[in-house]
Design an enzyme around this catalytic site. Structure first.
Site, PDB file in Angstrom:
ATOM      1  N   CYS A 167       0.816  -1.214   0.000  1.00  0.00           N
ATOM      2  CA  CYS A 167       0.000   0.000   0.000  1.00  0.00           C
ATOM      3  C   CYS A 167       0.848   1.263   0.000  1.00  0.00           C
ATOM      4  CB  CYS A 167      -0.942  -0.006   1.203  1.00  0.00           C
ATOM      5  SG  CYS A 167      -2.011   1.455   1.250  1.00  0.00           S
ATOM      6  N   ARG A 212      -9.025  -9.515 -22.447  1.00  0.00           N
ATOM      7  CA  ARG A 212      -9.577 -10.677 -23.145  1.00  0.00           C
ATOM      8  C   ARG A 212     -11.066 -10.885 -22.895  1.00  0.00           C
ATOM      9  NH1 ARG A 212      -6.774 -15.634 -19.687  1.00  0.00           N
ATOM     10  NH2 ARG A 212      -7.813 -15.196 -17.696  1.00  0.00           N
ATOM     11  N   ARG A 272     -14.441  -6.810 -14.261  1.00  0.00           N
ATOM     12  CA  ARG A 272     -15.275  -7.969 -13.946  1.00  0.00           C
ATOM     13  C   ARG A 272     -15.542  -8.027 -12.438  1.00  0.00           C
ATOM     14  NH1 ARG A 272     -13.988 -13.356 -12.684  1.00  0.00           N
ATOM     15  NH2 ARG A 272     -11.766 -12.909 -13.034  1.00  0.00           N
ATOM     16  N   GLY A 311      -3.067  -9.857 -12.718  1.00  0.00           N
ATOM     17  CA  GLY A 311      -3.336 -10.580 -11.477  1.00  0.00           C
ATOM     18  C   GLY A 311      -2.186 -10.494 -10.500  1.00  0.00           C
ATOM     19  N   ASP A 318      -3.403  -9.784   2.266  1.00  0.00           N
ATOM     20  CA  ASP A 318      -3.444 -10.317   0.905  1.00  0.00           C
ATOM     21  C   ASP A 318      -2.903 -11.732   0.794  1.00  0.00           C
ATOM     22  OD1 ASP A 318      -4.365  -7.804   0.384  1.00  0.00           O
ATOM     23  OD2 ASP A 318      -2.842  -7.290  -1.104  1.00  0.00           O
ATOM     24  N   ALA A 322     -13.247   1.575  -3.703  1.00  0.00           N
ATOM     25  CA  ALA A 322     -13.227   2.530  -4.809  1.00  0.00           C
ATOM     26  C   ALA A 322     -12.211   2.097  -5.847  1.00  0.00           C
ATOM     27  CB  ALA A 322     -12.892   3.933  -4.303  1.00  0.00           C
ATOM     28  N   HIS A 335     -27.735  20.688  -1.839  1.00  0.00           N
ATOM     29  CA  HIS A 335     -27.871  21.215  -3.202  1.00  0.00           C
ATOM     30  C   HIS A 335     -27.014  22.459  -3.385  1.00  0.00           C
ATOM     31  CE1 HIS A 335     -29.885  22.016  -7.004  1.00  0.00           C
ATOM     32  NE2 HIS A 335     -30.008  23.280  -6.621  1.00  0.00           N
ATOM     33  N   GLU A 379     -26.525  14.560  -4.260  1.00  0.00           N
ATOM     34  CA  GLU A 379     -27.912  14.726  -3.815  1.00  0.00           C
ATOM     35  C   GLU A 379     -28.846  13.750  -4.524  1.00  0.00           C
ATOM     36  OE1 GLU A 379     -30.122  18.319  -5.190  1.00  0.00           O
ATOM     37  OE2 GLU A 379     -28.198  18.847  -6.132  1.00  0.00           O
TER      38      GLU A 379
END
Length: 479
Positions: free
Chosen positions: A44, A200, A206, A289, A330, A368, A462, A467
């Site tokens: 990280c 591919r 995915r 990967g 991991d 995210a 707003h 919103e």
């Protein structure tokens, strides 16, 4: 009195390992040691989240100059200087590594700058020749990018190498369609690199919501990424020419040279793809990967089970089949996110050193993808939810005020997946600038079990993009 050198020995100095070590030592009073063979901070801090996010920031400034002209600003874009950015980046990573080392030292953790492997359930051998014992051993060695089984794969770089480039390539081919591939495609395109991406599969990203995936793909193409789905590499060869990089090249037009086996390739690469295209790129990035770092640690000799791909098998308390050995992060290939590794570390300390068995909670984890725009997501995708139960889908896509004023085609997406029976919000998916910031807040409500009516009762802020999350009244569709 304990017959062990330490109460806990941690292997791995990334976010999860460091958190477990310093909390066990500083709060539980345990005698703790930690071994790290590379840099403290792990994936990280050193070669993942932090440098990548700084690159995301850097890549976003180029478009701001053009956008600012629509708001009356007269600005000049003199281009991006990679050495300047890279120098600042390396200084920041050095600073953060120092912070990690200081946190361990201040907590009383003994550190070894060495590779460690298990000799028996309570003994660790270090590459320095030392042998130490511990009542408990925690493996937090993370993972690494892998090269696919592809001829001449050594011609390409992997994600770790991006941060060490001396110069920014003029053109790059990115192989892969996951979040790492897509993030770097957007980053490099934003920095002025000519980016081509092959994946591919039928659509990138995915596992994420189908509608969100489609909008991200469209946005990447608008950004200038030459994205080809259903496409893969047929062959790669080193390129000896000095021109035409990034251009289509006839097969017979140039000579090609391969580097010595396992030697790094720093020159252009000629690529032939399954779509028949033959092209030369300054660089090829393989983002196909990652693999857990569990090799040559003596684990299987002790009876610790490794799943396919090398992941360490653990139970809900992160314990392996050897009672004294635990694993987090991991290397277990459960949910490969830094905040999850930290949560697993805290649950481990609570279980082992506070006598409070605490299973790891992997449900409803917000995350995210830092493409441009970002994708923020929590909970079930529409596809997964409709396979589970009857649902309502609330969705809107629109041009946000800031970019619409600048006459840009950019669109955003706000989407809620709602259970027809319980009215609970099962999933939220946002594609927008700052989606990572928005999804953190939505994640709190969804984790608490908020219903669609709870969202409806919340007054909108707003004018904002977010919103729309609380103003969608009618479902777009049911399933």
């Amino acid at each position: 009195m304990s017959t062990f050198d330490y109460d806990l020995f941690v292997i791995g100095g990334g976010s999860g390992g460091v958190r477990a070590a310093r909390v066990a030592a500083g709060e539980a009073g345990a005698r703790v040691a930690l071994a790290e063979e590379d840099r403290y901070g792990g994936t990280c801090v050193i070669r993942g989240c932090v440098p990548k996010k700084l690159m995301v920031f850097a890549s976003g400034y180029g478009g701001m100059v053009e956008e600012a002209t629509h708001y009356g600003w007269d600005m000049v874009n003199r281009g991006f200087d990679w050495p300047t950015f890279s120098g600042h980046l390396n200084k920041e990573l050095d600073r953060l590594e120092g912070v990690y080392r200081k946190l361990l030292a201040d907590s009383g953790v003994t550190t070894y700058d060495a590779r460690a492997r298990l000799k028996d359930p309570h003994t660790v051998e270090l590459s320095t020749g030392e042998t130490v014992t511990a009542k408990h051993i925690l493996i937090a060695t993370g993972g690494r990018p892998i090269r696919p089984d592809l001829p001449n794969a050594q011609l390409a770089i992997v994600s770790d190498d991006i941060f060490h480039l001396e110069t920014l390539p003029k053109s790059i081919l990115i192989i892969g369609g996951g979040y790492i591939a897509c993030e770097f495609a957007c980053i490099l395109a934003g920095l002025g690199v000519e980016v081509t991406q092959y994946y591919r599969g039928a659509q990138i990203l995915r596992g994420f919501d189908e509608e969100a995936r489609g909008l991200i793909a469209e946005s990447m193409r608008d950004l200038g990424v030459d994205l080809h789905t259903g496409t893969n590499i047929v062959e790669m060869e080193g390129y000896e020419g000095e021109d035409e990089v990034g251009l289509d090249v006839p097969v017979e037009a140039k000579k090609f040279a391969l580097p010595e086996k396992d030697a790094p390739q720093h020159g252009p690469v000629r690529v032939k793809s399954t779509n028949g295209q033959i092209k030369v790129f300054d660089r090829v990035l393989l983002a196909t990967g990652r693999r857990p770092n569990s090799d040559d640690m003596g684990l299987e000799d002790l009876g610790i089970t490794l799943r396919r791909g090398g992941a360490i098998e653990v139970d809900e308390y992160s314990q392996t089949k050897v009672p004294s050995v635990y694993a987090i992060g991991d290397v277990t290939d459960r949910v490969n996110l830094t905040p999850v590794a930290i949560r697993e570390a805290m649950a481990f300390v609570e279980t082992v050193f506070h006598g409070n068995p605490t299973p790891v909670d992997h449900a409803l984890i917000p995350s995210a993808v830092f493409t441009q725009p970002e994708l923020g997501t929590v909970g079930l995708t529409e596809e997964a939810a409709r396979d589970q139960e009857p649902i309502e889908v609330y969705c809107t896509s629109f041009r946000p005020m800031q970019t619409a004023f600048a006459n840009k085609p950019s669109r955003v997406l706000m989407k809620l997946i709602v259970s027809q029976e319980t009215r609970k919000v099962l999933g939220c998916h946002i594609v927008a600038p700052g989606a990572g910031e928005m999804i953190q807040m939505a994640g709190i409500a969804i984790k608490m079990g908020a219903t669609k009516e709870d969202f409806d009762r919340t007054v909108a802020v707003h004018p904002t993009m977010s919103e729309e999350i609380v103003t969608m009244r009618k479902p777009m569709r049911t399933a």
